[in-house]
Motif scaffolding. Structure first.
Motif, short mmCIF file in Angstrom:
data_model
loop_
_atom_site.label_atom_id
_atom_site.label_comp_id
_atom_site.label_asym_id
_atom_site.label_seq_id
_atom_site.Cartn_x
_atom_site.Cartn_y
_atom_site.Cartn_z
N GLN A 58 -6.91 2.50 6.44
CA GLN A 58 -6.65 1.65 5.29
C GLN A 58 -7.08 0.21 5.57
N ASN A 94 -3.82 6.19 10.20
CA ASN A 94 -3.79 5.96 8.77
C ASN A 94 -3.91 4.48 8.43
N ARG A 116 0.81 -1.21 0.00
CA ARG A 116 0.00 0.00 0.00
C ARG A 116 0.85 1.27 0.00
N TYR A 117 1.98 1.24 0.72
CA TYR A 117 2.80 2.45 0.84
C TYR A 117 4.10 2.27 0.06
#
Lengths: 384, 323
Positions: free
Chosen positions: B12, B8, A38-39
């Motif tokens: 998610q 965060n 995701r990152y």
């Protein structure tokens, strides 16, 4: 404001934090994989050895390039060379912005570091070489300051952040030194005041989420501020400065500075321990050494070998018994290199108890009361 | 700094609120480890104590006597080594599990005091006479043996150093005595051969599956000894015909090693030594041509650009699945 892509910087920050949690077993492999997916931060950040190699070759390249540039343009006057240096510095900045950071996505690769350092030094050399021979040193620092400050903010560079801090301190000290009659009294205190201000600025800044990308630069500033605060009042430094600048044998308020020399390191260590502030404690340890050297410089109370034997024995005994104590008394302070593992088990137990007791999985609302109420007061104990 | 990140991750849906609670407690209750500080203080104390005692003994040597002193050092060394041997990790062909704290330091102290004792003996009573080779051979055997037996890379490094000095000493004394000067050709040749030997060891041990984790220690010595010997051969002996191809071969070998094992360290080291060699060749061989200064600047610009692009793109070239 930051030259680097800040979304990627954020992703990097999240990944690093999650990696730490994963390492401690707080995140499962599955979750860590998800975070990685995701990152994503597609920066080019090579291994440290490659970084050193790249910086080395980049430095040779830039030095040769500026030589070639001078030869081609055939500059022969001082002014011409200065103008070309500045122009070349701007060219390297453009290369840094457009190529290294822009298209090649470098971040701490050695190439971007070196391009930045080279650009800044060439521009500053160009500017300063045009000053008349007898210019005050203060003027040089004043010219350098805006460049260093802007570069350390825009390119997140720790070395330049340190340079900015020292530059500011020098400007202040040189300015104070020009005050007639009072300079002698004001110099140490202005140094202390500036350092204290910088320290609190860096501390507050580190807590601000908006400034998260400058966290590491602020840590450097904090560290330097602690060191310069002590140096401003250390008796040896004050005495040497007095002899150098004002031809004084004995500085005024000697007692105060002697007290300062010994109390500040102890205060650093104690405050560092109570507030769990590693930086302050480590600098305090360094300052203790400085205090001992200061004392020995002025008073030769015993021969060096005996001082070494006794000092060594005291250090050894202190460390040894502290380690023994901490081994037996696990708690807020620990000797384990990675003392978090026992805590993890403890948390696990607490959570199991909690979930069994309430018979339903804790919701987000539970979380707050849980974290805050039960463990909030855990702070530093009074063992030390 | 962690709450926004946690928030965060929650949003998610990578972590559950339960995990978040766990992390929150963890961050709040993290113990403060004084490990590094106390350990540094401990070693600083030991070093200061040793320096002080050393000075005191040195000053009072007349009243203490050499025999007593050598005996004292010998006892320290023996106690340390016996402790190390008694508390040794169980022997295995791979890496042993981590030994108790201080273990490494006690073992190293034992080895170093052994060296001091031997040096003292030689200095005071010349027990080895002029057979200096023997004086380095004994610690070499001891350190290699201990290094492998107790699985310690620090002691192994000491052993390799002793090996290098043993080899160096065995080849020089005759020359030194007959011509009264160091014949550097022998030293350079020995260096190259020693480096080749040290490079060979890891591959043999990997083939035999015996102490594979010592590879880096061997190769680290080998790469520097070998490359510096080659450069010395080129620069000091003017034997470029022989040593430049050797250097190129060594650089090629370490680039290959870096590529297959994913080692960025050997990649950078090989590139730097190779660049120094090539630049030296270029400068000495264009000396007679009286080229313009600009030619050299241009060379540096172009070659460095090339090297930088090579290093940057090597990341894609290096095998990622390497161990």
């Amino acid at each position: 404001m930051i030259a680097y892509n800040s979304t990627w910087l954020d992703a990097l920050l999240t990944r690093d934090t999650a990696h730490k949690w994963h390492h401690k077993g707080l995140l499962s492999d599955e979750q860590w994989k998800q975070v990685q997916e995701r990152y994503q931060a597609p920066f080019y950040t090579p291994n440290v050895f490659v970084r050193i190699g790249l910086a080395f070759f980049c430095m040779i390249l830039l030095s040769a390039a500026i030589g070639l540039f001078m030869l081609f343009t055939g500059a022969d006057s001082d002014g011409g060379i200065a103008a070309l240096s500045i122009f070349f510095g701007l060219l390297s900045l453009a290369a840094l912005e457009l190529w290294a950071i822009g298209s090649a996505r470098h971040f701490g690769s050695g190439v971007d570091d070196m391009l930045l350092y080279f650009a800044i030094s060439v521009i500053l050399t160009g500017l300063c070489s045009q000053l008349p021979y007898n210019t005050d040193t203060l003027v040089y620092y004043c010219i350098a300051l805006p460049f260093l400050l802007a570069a350390s903010i825009r390119y997140l560079d720790r070395l330049l952040a340190a340079a900015t801090f020292i530059c500011m301190l020098m400007i202040l000290l040189l300015a104070v030194n020009n005050i007639p009659r009072l300079a002698l009294y004001l110099l140490p205190f202005s140094g202390m005041l500036f350092s204290a201000g910088a320290y609190f600025f860096a501390q507050k800044g580190q807590l601000r989420y908006a400034w998260r990308h400058w966290h590491r630069q602020l840590v450097v500033v904090e560290m330097l501020a602690l060191a310069t605060f002590y140096m401003s009042g250390n008796y040896w430094i004050v005495q040497q400065a007095g002899a150098e600048l004002f031809q004084l044998e004995q500085v005024p308020m000697a007692d105060f500075f002697w007290l300062f020399t010994f109390i500040v390191p102890v205060a650093y260590i104690l405050i560092g321990l109570f507030k769990k502030d590693r930086l302050m404690m480590d600098i305090g340890l360094g300052c203790i050494a400085a205090a001992v050297f200061t004392f020995r410089y002025f008073f030769h109370v015993m021969p060096l070998e005996w001082a070494a034997v006794i000092g060594g024995a005291v250090l050894f005994a202190t460390a040894y018994f502290s380690i023994q104590y901490l081994r037996k008394h696990e708690g807020t302070y620990t000797y384990a290199a990675d003392g978090d593992i026992t805590l993890l088990q403890e948390i696990e137990e607490q959570l199991i108890e909690q979930t069994i007791a309430s018979q339903n999985p804790p919701t987000t609302g539970d979380k707050n009361t849980f974290g805050g109420g039960e463990f909030g007061g855990g702070g530093a104990g009074g063992e030390f | 700094m962690h709450p926004p990140i946690l928030q965060n991750l929650l949003q998610q849906e990578i972590i559950t609120p339960e995990d978040a609670a766990k992390i929150d407690i963890f961050e709040a209750k993290k113990p403060f480890s004084l490990h590094w500080e106390l350990k540094s203080l401990l070693y600083l104390g030991v070093i200061l104590l040793n320096i002080g005692l050393g000075f005191l003994i040195y000053q009072n040597i007349d009243s203490i006597g050499h025999i007593a002193l050598i005996a004292l050092i010998g006892v320290i060394s023996a106690v340390c080594l016996i402790y190390a041997i008694r508390h040794r990790p169980p022997f295995s062909a791979g890496a042993s599990e981590s030994p108790p704290p201080y273990y490494d330091y006690i073992l190293l102290l034992g080895c170093l005091t052994f060296l001091i004792m031997e040096g003292y003996w030689q200095f005071q009573y010349q027990i080895f006479g002029t057979r200096y080779g023997l004086a380095t051979f004994i610690p070499m055997v001891l350190f290699f043996g201990l290094g492998y037996w107790l699985d310690n890379r620090g002691v192994l490094s000491l052993g390799i150093t002793a090996l290098a000095s043993w080899v160096g000493i065995t080849v020089t004394p005759q020359e030194l005595l007959s011509k009264n000067d160091f014949n550097s050709a022998t030293i350079v040749q020995t260096g190259v051969l020693l480096a080749a030997l040290l490079t060979l060891v890891p591959f043999v041990s990997e083939r035999l599956n015996f102490k594979k984790h010592f590879s880096l220690t061997y190769l680290n010595f080998a790469v520097h000894i070998g490359m510096i010997s080659c450069l010395a051969g080129m620069m000091a002996l003017d034997l470029e015909v022989l040593y430049f191809p050797l250097l190129c071969g060594a650089v090629g070998f370490y680039l290959w090693y870096a590529r297959t094992r994913g080692s960025f360290y050997f990649l950078t080291v090989a590139v730097v030594y190779g660049y120094i060699g090539i630049t030296y060749m270029l400068i000495t061989h264009t000396d007679s041509l009286n080229l313009d200064f600009m030619f050299y600047l241009l060379y540096f610009v172009l070659s460095c650009t090339g090297v930088i692009f090579f290093l940057i793109n090597y990341k894609r070239f290096i095998k990622n699945d390497a161990p």
